[in-house]
Design a protein around this motif. Structure first.
Motif, PDB file in Angstrom:
ATOM      1  N   GLY A  59       0.810  -1.211   0.000  1.00 41.83           N
ATOM      2  CA  GLY A  59       0.000   0.000   0.000  1.00 41.83           C
ATOM      3  C   GLY A  59       0.843   1.262   0.000  1.00 41.83           C
ATOM      4  O   GLY A  59       0.502   2.254  -0.652  1.00 41.83           O
ATOM      5  N   VAL A  60       1.960   1.240   0.716  1.00 39.35           N
ATOM      6  CA  VAL A  60       2.862   2.404   0.750  1.00 39.35           C
ATOM      7  C   VAL A  60       3.411   2.678  -0.647  1.00 39.35           C
ATOM      8  O   VAL A  60       3.412   3.823  -1.129  1.00 39.35           O
ATOM      9  N   PHE A  61       3.874   1.624  -1.315  1.00 42.17           N
ATOM     10  CA  PHE A  61       4.407   1.763  -2.677  1.00 42.17           C
ATOM     11  C   PHE A  61       3.312   2.246  -3.627  1.00 42.17           C
ATOM     12  O   PHE A  61       3.540   3.112  -4.482  1.00 42.17           O
ATOM     13  N   ALA A  62       2.105   1.677  -3.482  1.00 44.47           N
ATOM     14  CA  ALA A  62       0.991   2.044  -4.360  1.00 44.47           C
ATOM     15  C   ALA A  62       0.608   3.515  -4.191  1.00 44.47           C
ATOM     16  O   ALA A  62       0.300   4.201  -5.168  1.00 44.47           O
ATOM     17  N   THR A 169       0.822  -3.827 -10.225  1.00 41.30           N
ATOM     18  CA  THR A 169       1.563  -3.547  -8.989  1.00 41.30           C
ATOM     19  C   THR A 169       1.283  -4.605  -7.936  1.00 41.30           C
ATOM     20  O   THR A 169       2.199  -5.169  -7.323  1.00 41.30           O
ATOM     21  N   ILE A 170       0.005  -4.892  -7.705  1.00 41.52           N
ATOM     22  CA  ILE A 170      -0.375  -5.905  -6.715  1.00 41.52           C
ATOM     23  C   ILE A 170       0.135  -7.276  -7.142  1.00 41.52           C
ATOM     24  O   ILE A 170       0.649  -8.054  -6.329  1.00 41.52           O
ATOM     25  N   ALA A 171      -0.012  -7.584  -8.427  1.00 44.13           N
ATOM     26  CA  ALA A 171       0.408  -8.898  -8.920  1.00 44.13           C
ATOM     27  C   ALA A 171       1.901  -9.125  -8.699  1.00 44.13           C
ATOM     28  O   ALA A 171       2.322 -10.205  -8.266  1.00 44.13           O
ATOM     29  N   LEU A 172       2.692  -8.105  -8.989  1.00 38.56           N
ATOM     30  CA  LEU A 172       4.140  -8.251  -8.871  1.00 38.56           C
ATOM     31  C   LEU A 172       4.548  -8.545  -7.432  1.00 38.56           C
ATOM     32  O   LEU A 172       5.264  -9.513  -7.150  1.00 38.56           O
ATOM     33  N   PHE A 173       4.080  -7.723  -6.516  1.00 33.48           N
ATOM     34  CA  PHE A 173       4.470  -7.914  -5.115  1.00 33.48           C
ATOM     35  C   PHE A 173       3.836  -9.171  -4.514  1.00 33.48           C
ATOM     36  O   PHE A 173       4.452  -9.851  -3.685  1.00 33.48           O
ATOM     37  N   SER A 174       2.612  -9.505  -4.928  1.00 37.54           N
ATOM     38  CA  SER A 174       1.965 -10.714  -4.406  1.00 37.54           C
ATOM     39  C   SER A 174       2.699 -11.959  -4.867  1.00 37.54           C
ATOM     40  O   SER A 174       2.902 -12.905  -4.099  1.00 37.54           O
ATOM     41  N   ARG A 175       3.092 -11.981  -6.139  1.00 37.72           N
ATOM     42  CA  ARG A 175       3.815 -13.141  -6.662  1.00 37.72           C
ATOM     43  C   ARG A 175       5.188 -13.274  -6.014  1.00 37.72           C
ATOM     44  O   ARG A 175       5.595 -14.366  -5.606  1.00 37.72           O
ATOM     45  N   VAL A 176       5.901 -12.154  -5.930  1.00 38.04           N
ATOM     46  CA  VAL A 176       7.254 -12.207  -5.362  1.00 38.04           C
ATOM     47  C   VAL A 176       7.188 -12.499  -3.862  1.00 38.04           C
ATOM     48  O   VAL A 176       7.851 -13.421  -3.368  1.00 38.04           O
ATOM     49  N   PRO A 593      13.305  -6.480  -5.636  1.00 36.48           N
ATOM     50  CA  PRO A 593      12.922  -6.951  -6.972  1.00 36.48           C
ATOM     51  C   PRO A 593      11.607  -6.352  -7.459  1.00 36.48           C
ATOM     52  O   PRO A 593      11.449  -6.085  -8.659  1.00 36.48           O
ATOM     53  N   GLY A 594      10.666  -6.112  -6.536  1.00 37.11           N
ATOM     54  CA  GLY A 594       9.394  -5.520  -6.935  1.00 37.11           C
ATOM     55  C   GLY A 594       9.556  -4.097  -7.443  1.00 37.11           C
ATOM     56  O   GLY A 594       8.986  -3.721  -8.480  1.00 37.11           O
TER      57      GLY A 594
END
Length: 697
Positions: A59-62, A169-176, A593-594
């Motif tokens: 959420g901070v990054f978003a 954005t969510i997909a990247l961090f959720s996957r990693v 990486p995100g």
């Protein structure tokens, strides 16, 4: 024509209604004895706690990216971005919630055989599948209707595209993050438990077992759901943004003849694909056999029927939209593009199945090589993954060629070049049109895996574990198939978004130069080629560091808690500490990486758009190859281990089994962390470039 977004909206709501129906069906199934309910609760609370923390960090990054969008692009772009991010997170959380309910219920149903257990696991996966597809399409259609159709705002199509960036954005961090979590726990549990202590997988004595089962849900359910949410949204956004930026239209011109058909076609295919998925989901039935071929036929029946319906419907939609317009020569062309994409997606899935299923030569070869130790096991898996890349690349090239030709023959001569790229863009929708049922089949796998873990930890009759193992083995293959769909669509979508980026620059008066003899393009090309390797290295390293802490903790508990390793009655492991190790490590390790995927294209783009063009081209080629290699190598190692555990080459506890466990451990971050994250990396970089194109100029 104007009714199509509303039809898509209704189909999205129907999908969410079906998800609710399946949720109630899973909830009504008996969860088993007190011990099983306790284990289910532990897994559920661990998964919820992780997702809450992960979403706080992301959420901070978003928020930072939202502020940047509001300043550089438009305030409404920030609104669209947040909508995509929130809906993606919601889909992941909903899927995780029901998956952690379905695990113990699948274990209980397995007492009566696979005919009872498979439908429970599938329905749990179907909640994820139709939540992902329904929420993605709901958000897209609402964004289109509000900003383009109703309000006709300035920069409407950039604002619409920002929805995809939010999902990415969510997909990247959720996957990693989820991938690091699950593999840190899995590697720690396997190496200390199965190899060092010689105890079975998911044994209740192993302190990392609960964390491993939590990881299945946060990585393979919530992370996978966010991944495919983003893939689905991106596949619909790509042809719409391509049309808008290539022709240079505003929201007021979106209803013009010759344009509106191109904008509506992706939504029409999404609509028919959703209806086909809903119908297909009711056709999954299982017999009493634990043979994986029989289970596979039962599980894939819904997918196959949904694909068949979509093929017929795509032809009808193409003629309905393009049949009576003199601007279009041959409506069947775009139907061929969609069907070609669908068949190539299926072909990528079947290729993954061949290289990762224990019914075929590659996995059996790896199992045979385990007789001479872990080194030959690892070498065998690497070669299988590399060979699978060549087969997958050949399929993608066939798909691109067919889709390009289909798009060309649809358009009149002066537009055939644009038509070819448009054909490639809609081919990606073809791959993911039946996403609802594809994700249902994929999410079934982690539920079956958890069901086996609960059977072992609750010390149920071995016949129950036999059923859950059969379901779990099939789940490894279905996961590889879904990853094939995801990475195939990523390649096609990234190409379409890349062309949209080129057209967006042209709208701003800048021509993108892709001459590799130009030093800026050459530098960008090599940065892009190296970036997926850096990304993979960072994520694998992250798993290694987190797993090391997990291994030390499991060893400590076996060493310091009297009677734990021996299974003394009343002695229980400290699972909470292991859950905390995975949570803290994965959240800390996912940031670099995100952020890399967003920051690098922004920095390069503000320096040189030509270098950015080279970067995107280089990353697309190497990223696709790495994604296929890692996913299929990892899946092959995993099922080679299961093939030995089924009684071949000495079975469980033998030296070949120990070697296969090492191979599986190497493959874990390949197939569940780095590989699946790669396709998101490609699309995140491309969609960031597209959204910020005007700012770069």
């Amino acid at each position: 024509m104007d009714v199509i977004p509303y039809l898509a909206l209704v189909s999205a709501i129907a999908a969410l209604g079906l998800a609710g129906y399946y949720y109630r069906a899973v909830e009504a199934a008996p969860p088993g004895n007190e011990r099983m309910v306790f284990l289910m609760g532990e897994i559920q609370s661990g998964a919820r706690a992780f997702l809450r923390k992960e979403y706080q960090w992301v959420g901070v990054f978003a928020v930072l990216l939202m502020i940047l969008l509001a300043i550089v692009i438009a305030p409404l772009a920030a609104v669209s971005y947040i909508l995509g991010a929130v809906l993606s997170a919601t889909a992941g959380y909903a899927g995780m919630t029901v998956a952690t309910m379905a695990n113990a219920r699948t274990t209980e149903a397995a007492k009566d055989g696979p005919a009872k257990a498979l439908p429970v696991a599938f329905r749990g996966g179907a909640v994820m599948g139709f939540s992902v597809a329904g929420l993605a399409l709901l958000g897209l259609t609402l964004t289109y209707l509000v900003f383009i159709t109703w309000l006709e705002v300035d920069d409407a199509f950039q604002i619409f595209t920002a929805y995809g960036l939010g999902a990415s954005t969510i997909a990247l961090f959720s996957r990693v993050g989820g991938g690091i979590y699950t593999k840190a726990a899995d590697v720690g549990a396997d190496l200390v438990g199965k190899v060092e202590a010689g105890i079975p997988e998911d044994d209740p004595r192993n302190p990392a077992t609960i964390a491993d089962n939590v990881g299945d849900n946060v990585g393979d359910v919530a992370g996978m759901g966010a991944d495919l949410f983003e893939s689905y949204a991106g596949s619909i956004i790509a042809p719409i943004s391509l049309t808008a930026f290539a022709i240079g239209i505003t929201a007021e011109q979106a209803g013009d003849e010759g344009v509106v058909e191109l904008l509506m076609f992706p939504m029409a295919i999404a609509f028919v694909g959703m209806i086909a998925s809903i119908i297909g989901s009711f056709l999954v039935r299982s017999g009493d056999s634990t043979d994986s071929r029989a289970l596979s036929r039962a599980l894939h029946m819904g997918t196959n029927v949904a694909m068949a319906i979509t093929v017929v419907a795509a032809v009808g939609v193409a003629f309905l939209l393009f049949g009576d317009d003199v601007r279009f020569d041959n409506p069947i062309g775009l139907a061929i593009s969609v069907i070609g994409g669908l068949l190539v997606g299926w072909g990528l899935g079947k290729t993954a199945e061949y290289f990762t299923s224990d019914h075929y030569g590659p996995v059996k070869k790896i199992a045979g090589q385990s007789q001479t130790g872990p080194a030959t096991t690892v070498l065998g898996g690497i070669s299988v993954g590399m060979i699978s890349v060549f087969a997958s690349v050949a399929l993608i090239l066939v798909g691109v060629g067919v889709a390009y030709w289909g798009g060309q023959i649809t358009f009149i001569d002066e537009l055939d070049a644009f038509g070819g790229i448009y054909g490639i863009a809609v081919a990606a929708i073809g791959m993911l049109a039946t996403l609802g049922v594809v994700v249902s089949v994929d999410a079934y796998g982690p539920i079956a895996d958890n069901a086996g873990g609960i059977a072992e930890m609750a010390e149920l009759d071995p016949s129950v574990r036999e059923v859950t193992d059969a379901l779990d083995s099939l789940g490894n293959t279905t996961a590889a198939i879904a990853k094939g769909f995801a990475v195939g669509s990523a390649a096609l979508t990234a190409l379409a978004l890349f062309k949209s980026f080129e057209f967006a620059l042209a709208d701003e008066g800048e021509v993108l130069n892709l001459n590799v003899g130009d030093v800026e393009v050459f530098i960008g090309l090599f940065i892009g080629a190296g970036l997926p390797f850096l990304f993979a290295a960072l994520t694998i390293d992250a798993v290694g560091r987190a797993a090391q802490k997990m291994i030390e903790e499991v060893r400590r508990q076996f060493r310091e808690i009297p009677g734990l390793r021996e299974g003394k009655e009343g002695v229980a492991p400290d699972s909470a500490t292991c859950v905390a190790i995975s949570t803290e490590a994965s959240l800390r390790e996912m940031i670099v990486p995100g952020a890399l995927a967003v920051v690098v294209p922004l920095v390069v783009g503000f320096i040189s758009t030509d270098a950015l063009g080279g970067l995107l081209a280089g990353a697309l080629v190497t990223g696709f190859a790495l994604a296929i290699f890692m996913a299929n190598s990892g899946g092959a190692w995993d099922n080679a281990k299961k093939y030995i555990e089924a009684g071949h080459y000495g079975g469980k506890g033998s030296e070949p089994h120990k070697a296969a466990v090492v191979g599986d451990t190497v493959g874990d971050p390949f197939k569940d962390t780095s590989g699946p994250s790669m396709n998101i990396l490609l699309k995140v970089m491309t969609i960031v470039s597209l959204v910020f194109a005007s700012a770069f100029v």
